[in-house]
Design a protein around this motif. Structure first.
Motif, short mmCIF file in Angstrom:
data_model
loop_
_atom_site.label_atom_id
_atom_site.label_comp_id
_atom_site.label_asym_id
_atom_site.label_seq_id
_atom_site.Cartn_x
_atom_site.Cartn_y
_atom_site.Cartn_z
N GLN A 370 0.93 -1.23 -0.25
CA GLN A 370 -0.01 -0.17 -0.19
C GLN A 370 0.82 1.39 -0.06
O GLN A 370 0.48 2.49 -0.43
CB GLN A 370 -0.90 -0.28 1.13
N LEU A 371 2.07 1.15 0.01
CA LEU A 371 3.13 2.37 0.23
C LEU A 371 3.71 2.71 -0.97
O LEU A 371 3.96 1.67 -1.78
CB LEU A 371 4.20 2.16 1.19
N LYS A 372 3.71 3.76 -1.29
CA LYS A 372 4.57 4.25 -2.64
C LYS A 372 5.65 3.94 -2.61
O LYS A 372 6.28 3.60 -1.96
CB LYS A 372 4.39 5.74 -3.04
N PRO A 373 6.30 3.65 -4.02
CA PRO A 373 7.65 3.16 -4.27
C PRO A 373 8.48 4.10 -3.95
O PRO A 373 8.25 5.39 -3.95
CB PRO A 373 7.81 2.63 -5.77
N SER A 380 16.17 3.83 -9.74
CA SER A 380 16.08 4.40 -11.14
C SER A 380 16.95 3.47 -12.07
O SER A 380 16.63 3.54 -13.10
CB SER A 380 16.70 5.96 -11.06
N LYS A 381 18.04 2.97 -11.55
CA LYS A 381 18.82 2.20 -12.51
C LYS A 381 18.26 0.80 -12.87
O LYS A 381 18.32 0.48 -14.21
CB LYS A 381 20.32 1.95 -11.73
N GLY A 386 14.05 -1.77 -17.56
CA GLY A 386 12.76 -2.34 -17.79
C GLY A 386 12.12 -2.93 -16.57
O GLY A 386 11.27 -3.47 -16.70
N ILE A 387 13.05 -2.84 -15.36
CA ILE A 387 12.16 -3.45 -14.24
C ILE A 387 11.48 -2.31 -13.25
O ILE A 387 12.10 -1.10 -12.54
CB ILE A 387 13.31 -4.05 -13.22
N LEU A 388 10.14 -1.97 -13.23
CA LEU A 388 9.40 -0.90 -12.77
C LEU A 388 8.94 -1.54 -11.45
O LEU A 388 8.58 -2.47 -11.20
CB LEU A 388 8.30 -0.40 -13.78
N SER A 389 8.67 -0.45 -10.73
CA SER A 389 8.25 -0.60 -9.15
C SER A 389 6.80 0.05 -9.13
O SER A 389 6.60 1.37 -9.21
CB SER A 389 9.38 -0.21 -8.12
N LYS A 390 6.07 -0.70 -8.69
CA LYS A 390 4.71 -0.14 -8.35
C LYS A 390 4.46 0.43 -6.96
O LYS A 390 3.46 1.31 -6.75
CB LYS A 390 3.47 -1.00 -8.68
N ASN A 391 5.17 -0.23 -6.11
CA ASN A 391 4.92 0.04 -4.58
C ASN A 391 6.35 -0.20 -3.96
O ASN A 391 7.02 -0.73 -4.45
CB ASN A 391 3.81 -0.85 -4.08
#
Length: 424
Positions: A370-373, A380-381, A386-391
């Motif tokens: 539930q917490l923001k990334p 950022s690296k 191409g590895i994105l973080s949603k939380n």
């Protein structure tokens, strides 16, 4: 070639066992490869190996070269007397058992598939890369990656428990006192974290308990111990705090820390240590028994309400004791509370419930997701690959991946590395 790769190959039996023979052409059948030994002694224990028609029970030792047996002086160590099989990459010397018989040896270099060897050499090449698998990490199956992230997240919590256990030991298992130190440290953020921890260590939590109902005395205690009342100020508020602190200092035999430890340079005013201390004081003045209350909260919205604080009128118009500014509430933001939850509350709750055998992993995953990334250079690296973080669950897992696996080139112990190694 490295020995840990040979351990990996033997552990997972990643080599051809068709018509398997020793270097002396004896037929070998691996009934049980043994248990991997991470302590001193042979590499695999309690193996069962059938050589010709005889079943042997004992240990297996692995080396890059056969001659490493003598380099490591195993012939002088009784722990290696029960070795029944020597597994090597290069058979460059004959090794004898305690009975003066030639130790049965398997040469893996002729048995490992070329694809596996190629993938291993590619991961462990000397080419300078941020992470060994940066060109292929975004091709990993999502199911594998998500399961690995869960393990990484809980592994990170386990690591944070090391410091928590030390603090518990120092405080006679007083979780309220430990929470005080963790929160204080994290109120200082990365720049002032150590200075804030020093501040917490300079105050016995029993004193905080005694003064918790008196906001003015609590402020005098914190600002005095931080050394901020040593600086001359024309503000009556600061003068009164200093007078009160001198009394507290005498009463509780306190010794302030050096205020030069705190950094203001290149910091946003809302992150000034004076503001963060004022917020910390307000939090402890607002809530009694913080630990007990936080352990009962499972909803993030309730956490935000809990950490919602109101500073006194002085700090609404000041960032330091010296200069007046425009009036602002200076409340703690959700992003700041997220950091407190990630670095203080969640690790401590995990430690506490684990000590009671009551850990529900789903509860922690629900909370952290539930917490923001988090935003930092490592996350950022990963995004570049191409590895994105949603939380925050995903950012915590990636931080653990980078720190404990990628940076140390522990691809053989990594689920992602395992997939890449075994690709055909």
């Amino acid at each position: 070639m490295k020995e840990d790769f040979l351990h990996y190959v033997w552990r997972h039996q990643l080599f051809s066992k068709t018509n398997l023979q020793s270097t002396e052409f004896n037929q070998i059948e691996i009934v049980f490869p043994g248990m991997y030994n991470t302590n001193s002694g042979p590499d695999f224990l309690n193996a069962k190996i059938k050589i010709e028609d005889i079943l042997w029970a004992g240990n297996v030792e692995i080396h890059v070269k056969s001659s490493d047996w003598y380099v490591h002086q195993h012939e002088k160590d009784a722990n290696y007397d029960s070795v029944i099989l020597h597994v090597v990459w290069e058979d460059d010397a004959e090794v004898f058992s305690k009975d003066n018989l030639s130790l049965p040896t398997i040469n893996l270099s002729k048995l490992v598939a070329k694809d596996l060897l190629f993938n291993y050499q590619k991961l462990y090449s000397k080419e300078q890369r941020w992470i060994p698998c940066e060109s292929t990490i975004n091709t990993i199956d999502s199911f594998v990656f998500e399961n690995w992230k869960e393990r990484l997240f809980f592994e990170r919590l386990e690591e944070k428990s090391v410091l928590i256990n030390q603090l518990l030991n120092d405080s006679n298992s007083d979780y309220e006192a430990v929470l005080f130190k963790l929160l204080t440290k994290n109120f200082g953020l990365k720049t002032n974290g150590e200075a804030f921890l020093n501040l917490a260590n300079s105050i016995d939590f029993s004193i905080v308990r005694k003064l918790q109902n008196d906001s003015f005395k609590l402020q005098a205690l914190f600002f005095g111990q931080a050394g901020f009342l040593k600086t001359k100020s024309e503000e009556q508020y600061a003068i009164d705090l200093k007078t009160e602190y001198e009394y507290l200092k005498y009463k509780f035999k306190l010794e302030p820390i050096h205020n030069g430890q705190f950094q203001f340079f290149r910091m946003r005013p809302t992150n000034f240590p004076t503001i963060r201390i004022a917020q910390l004081v307000s939090l402890y003045q607002k809530h009694q028994n913080l630990f007990s209350k936080l352990m009962e909260i499972a909803d993030v919205k309730e956490m935000y309400k809990f950490f919602s604080i109101d500073l006194n009128d002085f700090w609404k118009t000041h960032y330091t004791f010296q200069k007046t500014g425009l009036k602002s509430a200076k409340n703690s933001t959700k992003s700041f509370v997220d950091l407190l939850l990630i670095n203080s509350v969640i690790p401590l709750k995990f430690n506490y419930l684990k000590s009671r055998g009551e850990v529900e992993e789903a509860e922690f995953l629900t909370l952290i997701q539930q917490l923001k990334p988090e935003q930092n250079s490592i996350i950022s690296k990963f995004k570049e690959f191409g590895i994105l973080s949603k939380n925050a669950f995903e950012t915590q897992a990636l931080l653990q991946l980078k720190k404990n696996y990628c940076a140390k080139k522990r691809c053989l112990q990594c689920a992602i590395g395992n997939v890449i190694l075994n690709r055909i």
